[in-house]
Scaffold this motif. Structure first.
Motif, PDB file in Angstrom:
ATOM      1  N   ALA A 194       2.142   6.545  -6.372  1.00  0.00           N
ATOM      2  CA  ALA A 194       2.004   7.991  -6.269  1.00  0.00           C
ATOM      3  C   ALA A 194       3.363   8.695  -5.951  1.00  0.00           C
ATOM      4  N   ALA A 195       4.283   7.913  -5.422  1.00  0.00           N
ATOM      5  CA  ALA A 195       5.827   8.345  -5.305  1.00  0.00           C
ATOM      6  C   ALA A 195       6.364   8.480  -6.671  1.00  0.00           C
ATOM      7  N   ALA A 196       6.014   7.672  -7.636  1.00  0.00           N
ATOM      8  CA  ALA A 196       6.470   7.841  -8.995  1.00  0.00           C
ATOM      9  C   ALA A 196       5.973   9.097  -9.762  1.00  0.00           C
ATOM     10  N   GLY A 197       4.864   9.641  -9.349  1.00  0.00           N
ATOM     11  CA  GLY A 197       4.270  10.787  -9.817  1.00  0.00           C
ATOM     12  C   GLY A 197       3.296  10.645 -11.019  1.00  0.00           C
ATOM     13  N   VAL A 198       2.664   9.383 -10.730  1.00  0.00           N
ATOM     14  CA  VAL A 198       1.199   9.002 -11.703  1.00  0.00           C
ATOM     15  C   VAL A 198       0.326  10.167 -11.337  1.00  0.00           C
ATOM     16  N   GLY A 199      -0.251  10.940 -12.256  1.00  0.00           N
ATOM     17  CA  GLY A 199      -0.825  12.115 -12.121  1.00  0.00           C
ATOM     18  C   GLY A 199      -2.206  12.062 -11.350  1.00  0.00           C
ATOM     19  N   THR A 200      -3.213  10.752 -11.826  1.00  0.00           N
ATOM     20  CA  THR A 200      -4.550  10.488 -11.417  1.00  0.00           C
ATOM     21  C   THR A 200      -4.407   8.981 -11.174  1.00  0.00           C
ATOM     22  N   ILE A 201      -4.801   8.763  -9.855  1.00  0.00           N
ATOM     23  CA  ILE A 201      -5.036   7.149  -9.156  1.00  0.00           C
ATOM     24  C   ILE A 201      -6.088   7.097  -8.880  1.00  0.00           C
ATOM     25  N   GLY A 202      -6.960   6.181  -9.056  1.00  0.00           N
ATOM     26  CA  GLY A 202      -8.332   5.714  -8.731  1.00  0.00           C
ATOM     27  C   GLY A 202      -7.915   4.534  -7.951  1.00  0.00           C
ATOM     28  N   VAL A 203      -8.840   4.273  -6.876  1.00  0.00           N
ATOM     29  CA  VAL A 203      -8.587   3.171  -5.976  1.00  0.00           C
ATOM     30  C   VAL A 203      -9.949   2.692  -5.541  1.00  0.00           C
ATOM     31  N   VAL A 204     -10.424   1.591  -5.903  1.00  0.00           N
ATOM     32  CA  VAL A 204     -11.638   1.131  -5.505  1.00  0.00           C
ATOM     33  C   VAL A 204     -11.712  -0.068  -4.784  1.00  0.00           C
ATOM     34  N   ASP A 205     -12.333  -0.183  -3.445  1.00  0.00           N
ATOM     35  CA  ASP A 205     -12.378  -1.119  -2.420  1.00  0.00           C
ATOM     36  C   ASP A 205     -13.476  -0.774  -1.479  1.00  0.00           C
ATOM     37  N   ASP A 206     -14.277  -2.015  -1.186  1.00  0.00           N
ATOM     38  CA  ASP A 206     -15.191  -1.807  -0.115  1.00  0.00           C
ATOM     39  C   ASP A 206     -15.120  -2.211   1.223  1.00  0.00           C
ATOM     40  N   ASP A 207     -13.862  -2.337   1.201  1.00  0.00           N
ATOM     41  CA  ASP A 207     -13.245  -3.134   2.955  1.00  0.00           C
ATOM     42  C   ASP A 207     -12.783  -1.938   3.652  1.00  0.00           C
ATOM     43  N   THR A 208     -12.879  -2.140   4.849  1.00  0.00           N
ATOM     44  CA  THR A 208     -12.400  -1.371   5.847  1.00  0.00           C
ATOM     45  C   THR A 208     -10.904  -1.727   6.504  1.00  0.00           C
ATOM     46  N   VAL A 209      -9.823  -0.969   6.986  1.00  0.00           N
ATOM     47  CA  VAL A 209      -8.727  -1.499   7.699  1.00  0.00           C
ATOM     48  C   VAL A 209      -9.202  -2.433   9.064  1.00  0.00           C
ATOM     49  N   GLU A 210      -8.424  -3.386   8.898  1.00  0.00           N
ATOM     50  CA  GLU A 210      -8.585  -4.274  10.412  1.00  0.00           C
ATOM     51  C   GLU A 210      -7.360  -4.454  10.765  1.00  0.00           C
ATOM     52  N   ASN A 211      -7.086  -4.932  11.945  1.00  0.00           N
ATOM     53  CA  ASN A 211      -5.792  -5.124  12.761  1.00  0.00           C
ATOM     54  C   ASN A 211      -5.191  -6.361  12.223  1.00  0.00           C
ATOM     55  N   THR A 212      -5.594  -7.218  11.321  1.00  0.00           N
ATOM     56  CA  THR A 212      -5.218  -8.283  10.877  1.00  0.00           C
ATOM     57  C   THR A 212      -4.412  -8.017   9.484  1.00  0.00           C
ATOM     58  N   ASN A 213      -4.841  -6.851   8.884  1.00  0.00           N
ATOM     59  CA  ASN A 213      -4.252  -6.500   7.693  1.00  0.00           C
ATOM     60  C   ASN A 213      -2.739  -5.748   7.659  1.00  0.00           C
ATOM     61  N   LEU A 214      -2.711  -5.319   9.055  1.00  0.00           N
ATOM     62  CA  LEU A 214      -1.567  -4.508   9.214  1.00  0.00           C
ATOM     63  C   LEU A 214      -0.137  -5.225   9.017  1.00  0.00           C
ATOM     64  N   GLN A 215      -0.135  -6.610   9.058  1.00  0.00           N
ATOM     65  CA  GLN A 215       1.175  -7.446   8.849  1.00  0.00           C
ATOM     66  C   GLN A 215       1.668  -7.388   7.670  1.00  0.00           C
ATOM     67  N   ARG A 216       0.834  -7.000   6.612  1.00  0.00           N
ATOM     68  CA  ARG A 216       1.481  -6.969   4.996  1.00  0.00           C
ATOM     69  C   ARG A 216       0.826  -5.645   4.496  1.00  0.00           C
ATOM     70  N   GLN A 217      -0.376  -5.127   4.707  1.00  0.00           N
ATOM     71  CA  GLN A 217      -0.965  -4.150   3.923  1.00  0.00           C
ATOM     72  C   GLN A 217      -0.312  -2.860   4.385  1.00  0.00           C
ATOM     73  N   VAL A 218       1.063  -2.286   3.849  1.00  0.00           N
ATOM     74  CA  VAL A 218       1.664  -1.371   4.665  1.00  0.00           C
ATOM     75  C   VAL A 218       1.091   0.093   4.469  1.00  0.00           C
TER      76      VAL A 218
END
Length: 354
Positions: free
Chosen positions: A148-172
């Motif tokens: 996104a910062a580099a300016g890629v025009g269209t970015i799709g993201v696929v994931d069925d998960d939700t944010v959990e407290n244990t994710n925040l140590q690395r999923q910045v």
């Protein structure tokens, strides 16, 4: 005088042998020059050290002035070239989306545009690119942010998960306030806040065989940051069928790896290298084995770098190679990869495997 040039050559040779950066080597030679000039000025005429280094400061002053003129010319030429590239990016008609870059966009991407390997045309290629990222977790988080910062025009993201407290140590890309939010929408909020000039397409669902081909038909490049072999095999097979390059990363504990799988350009596919999934106990998840928090940031950023290189044509992507990073011991190594003629996905007689 010969002694001085011999010392300079020795310093340069030692630096090259130790793989010291060129700037550091030039700095050492510059220090030697200053010392020689000081000897010529400070010591009386006829002193042995002064005689050994040229007898008179005149030669060294002329040499220093010539070097200063060369440096001034180089820096001036670089500044003019950078200004010309930015002006060219502003003036050239856009061949992709309607309209040229706005002044805000030119200022935002100026550090890209002045890079010889990217320039205005490369930045336009980034804006016209469509990249699909599978997984918004540890590897997907930094990859998505930098795409996104580099300016890629269209970015799709696929994931069925939700944010959990244990994710925040690395999923910045996710925050404490978004715990419980689907990861794709959390990532979308962060990416659009980072760069409002990009389009983010969130797909809050699991990637399955019935949708994967239709989904990839809308994109030019795929990044796989998932942590299970079933999804990796699914993404790889679909990318091969679509003829798309696949940037794949994986990590565990303190180590990570990344490669560009692209049979369309005679590089192996993922299944060429990993024909069968290992036993579960040999490939534990991050929850079971643990993972260093910054490690996904390193590997995910490397995935974004490979994406930028593929889109802009800069440098040499990791096709047919795998880069391995060991954070615990600070080691990097690259190994060569080869296609398998009997690969069931990209071989001479591929099977209809998922």
């Amino acid at each position: 005088m010969v002694l001085v040039f011999a010392l300079a050559a020795v310093l340069w040779g030692i630096g090259a042998a130790m793989k010291t950066p060129r700037r550091a080597r030039w700095l050492m030679i510059g220090i030697l020059y200053v010392l020689v000039l000081a000897v010529q000025v400070a010591l009386p005429s006829g002193h042995p050290l002064r005689m050994a280094t040229g007898e008179s400061p005149a030669f060294w002053l002329i040499l220093g002035g010539f070097a200063a003129l060369v440096l001034a010319y180089r820096y001036g030429l670089r500044a003019l070239r950078n200004r010309a590239q930015v002006a060219q990016a502003m003036a050239e008609p856009d061949q992709g989306r309607a309209g040229s870059f706005s002044e805000t966009e030119l200022n935002r991407y100026a550090r890209h545009i002045v890079l010889r390997e990217i320039g205005g045309s490369g930045q336009k290629a980034l804006r016209d690119a469509r990249v699909l990222v599978v997984g918004a977790g540890g590897l997907g988080a930094p990859a998505l942010q930098y795409l996104a910062a580099a300016g890629v025009g269209t970015i799709g993201v696929v994931d069925d998960d939700t944010v959990e407290n244990t994710n925040l140590q690395r999923q910045v890309i996710h925050t404490d306030a978004r715990i419980g939010t689907p990861k794709v929408f959390s990532a979308q909020a962060a990416m659009e806040a980072q760069n409002p000039f990009v389009t983010v397409r969130p797909y809050h669902r699991r990637l399955t065989p019935d949708i994967v081909d239709d989904l990839m038909a809308d994109y030019d490049l795929v990044l796989d940051g998932t942590d299970n072999f079933d999804t990796r095999y699914l993404v790889n097979a679909a990318a091969v069928r679509a003829g798309l390059p696949l940037i794949s990363g994986a990590l565990t504990h303190w180590e990570g790896q990344i490669s560009v799988f692209d049979p369309a350009h005679d590089a192996p596919c993922y299944r060429c290298i990993f024909p069968t999934a290992p036993a579960p106990e040999l490939a534990p998840s991050c929850a079971e084995a643990g993972v260093l928090g910054p490690l996904p940031g390193v590997l995910g950023s490397m995935m974004a770098v490979e994406a930028v290189k593929l889109i802009t044509g800069a440098g040499a992507p990791l096709r047919g190679q795998m880069a391995i990073y060991d954070a615990l011991y600070g080691e990097n190594r690259t190994i060569a990869l080869s296609r398998r003629a009997d690969c069931e996905v990209c071989g001479a007689a591929p099977m209809a495997t998922q």
